[in-house]
Design an enzyme around this catalytic site. Sequence first.
Site, PDB file in Angstrom:
ATOM      1  N   CYS A  82       0.827  -1.208   0.000  1.00  0.00           N
ATOM      2  CA  CYS A  82       0.000   0.000   0.000  1.00  0.00           C
ATOM      3  C   CYS A  82       0.864   1.262   0.000  1.00  0.00           C
ATOM      4  CB  CYS A  82      -0.963   0.002   1.193  1.00  0.00           C
ATOM      5  SG  CYS A  82      -0.325   0.729   2.701  1.00  0.00           S
ATOM      6  N   CYS A  85       3.227   3.044   5.023  1.00  0.00           N
ATOM      7  CA  CYS A  85       4.195   3.016   6.132  1.00  0.00           C
ATOM      8  C   CYS A  85       5.515   2.438   5.624  1.00  0.00           C
ATOM      9  CB  CYS A  85       3.659   2.193   7.296  1.00  0.00           C
ATOM     10  SG  CYS A  85       2.128   2.818   7.982  1.00  0.00           S
ATOM     11  N   CYS A 181      -5.398  -2.288   8.989  1.00  0.00           N
ATOM     12  CA  CYS A 181      -4.433  -1.188   9.041  1.00  0.00           C
ATOM     13  C   CYS A 181      -4.097  -0.921  10.494  1.00  0.00           C
ATOM     14  CB  CYS A 181      -5.024   0.060   8.383  1.00  0.00           C
ATOM     15  SG  CYS A 181      -3.957   1.508   8.513  1.00  0.00           S
ATOM     16  N   CYS A 433       4.811  21.222   8.456  1.00  0.00           N
ATOM     17  CA  CYS A 433       4.782  19.786   8.159  1.00  0.00           C
ATOM     18  C   CYS A 433       5.666  19.473   6.959  1.00  0.00           C
ATOM     19  CB  CYS A 433       3.347  19.322   7.891  1.00  0.00           C
ATOM     20  SG  CYS A 433       2.554  20.148   6.502  1.00  0.00           S
TER      21      CYS A 433
END
Length: 476
Positions: A82, A85, A181, A433
Amino acid sequence: MTKKKKELPILENVTITDVAAEGKALARVNDMVVFVPFAVPGDVVDLQVRRKKHSYCEATILRMIKESPIRVKPACQHFGICGGCKWQNLPYEEQLKAKQKQVEDQLRRIGKVELPTCRPILGSVKTLEYRNKLEFGCCNRRWYTPEELANKELVLGEANTNGIGFHITGAFDKIYPIEKCWLMDDLHNRIRNEIRDFAFEHHYSFYDLRSQTGLLRDIVIRNSNSGEWMVLVQFKFGDEDDKAKAEALLDDLAEKFPQITSLLYVDNPKGNDTFGDLPVVVYKGNDHIYLEMEDLRFKVGPKSFYQTNTEQACRLYNVARELAGLTGKELVYDLYTGTGTIANFVARQARQVIGIEYVAEAIEDAKVNSKVNGIDNTLFYAGDMKNILTPDFIKEHGRPDVIITDPPRAGMYEGVVKTILGAAPDRIVYVSCNPATQARDLALMDTDYKVEAVQPVDMFPHTPHVENVVLLTRRE
């Protein structure tokens, strides 16, 4: 005549040496820099080059010869597919080292400003189940792994190609189905999988990103540290039966998950899945949830921005408040205030706080948040920052002693930076960020302001993303 595609080489017995940008790892072969996803420093691998440029190339692991001694087993069964992470195979302490280095490198290389010694990064309280919000796409074209594609009987025999999960990089019209998840409390997995199972059982159509048809489109799940849950389902109503189908699904969720305190839906006919300009229907419960920070409560609606790592958000805002150096006498401007979290968080230590934010619904929540917490020294304004924050605005409301700014990833418009410089606050606290765009903006302010403190904060374990707080003070 079709030009024959050049065959890309295999690189053998390559040692991965470092962590690179975007969650990739790095190796050097002769004078060539090689970027490799899902590798860690110390791995010895054979690589298949996928893309080659003059001074670098991108490659994937063809064969693992020797695993790095620091490599750890990822918790997630979907790791490496995916793409969410990318650092789950890297020990958390190594992730923090890489993020600290990233912040320092970007501020120096892009900003080219004089820096003090950076403070050690603040690691996340949680490294799993740390998020309070996740969004999942629904699609009628699920993505298959190479291993699944190799099993032709599985793929050809599968009548249902619908999926709920995350978009795959480089395949805008495909979703990789997610079973579990680890980014959020496990209840969200049960809710998402119930939506999937109900839709499969009742033969609901899933959204087709190419033809822009299909009923089930997108899911947003939020939770709070006060125990509340919000679920918003995006549909695209086509025929007259679609609304009844949507309500049947929502009734099923309400019955099976009494933990959901805010059950919402949107009918989205647009070409994209943003719903900031669309009405949100409250099907059951409230139109909001509350999140708690210190002794404050914050109302968060479906369109509101709120930091997705609740515990780390408190640490981040504590850093911002500390660096602001408030004594109770200051006028503070809080730019990109969102739902007023920072504004209300610092208000009791300031004379007055003025918050500005583009999203009108978030500003209404910010006002409610002040009222709920008994705070009466805040003012909030909605609108585009470059149109609201003008010299006339500053003349009317007063020159700020402190500006706290927390812009989106793109950073601040150059015009906003010029207005800040014109306002000449004593201190600027820049929460970012994206240290790269933060560095660019610091360079624009360097003639008038110097960097006094740099504090990285990790909000997103197992990803290359990092928040950074910088204190700037006016030069003599």
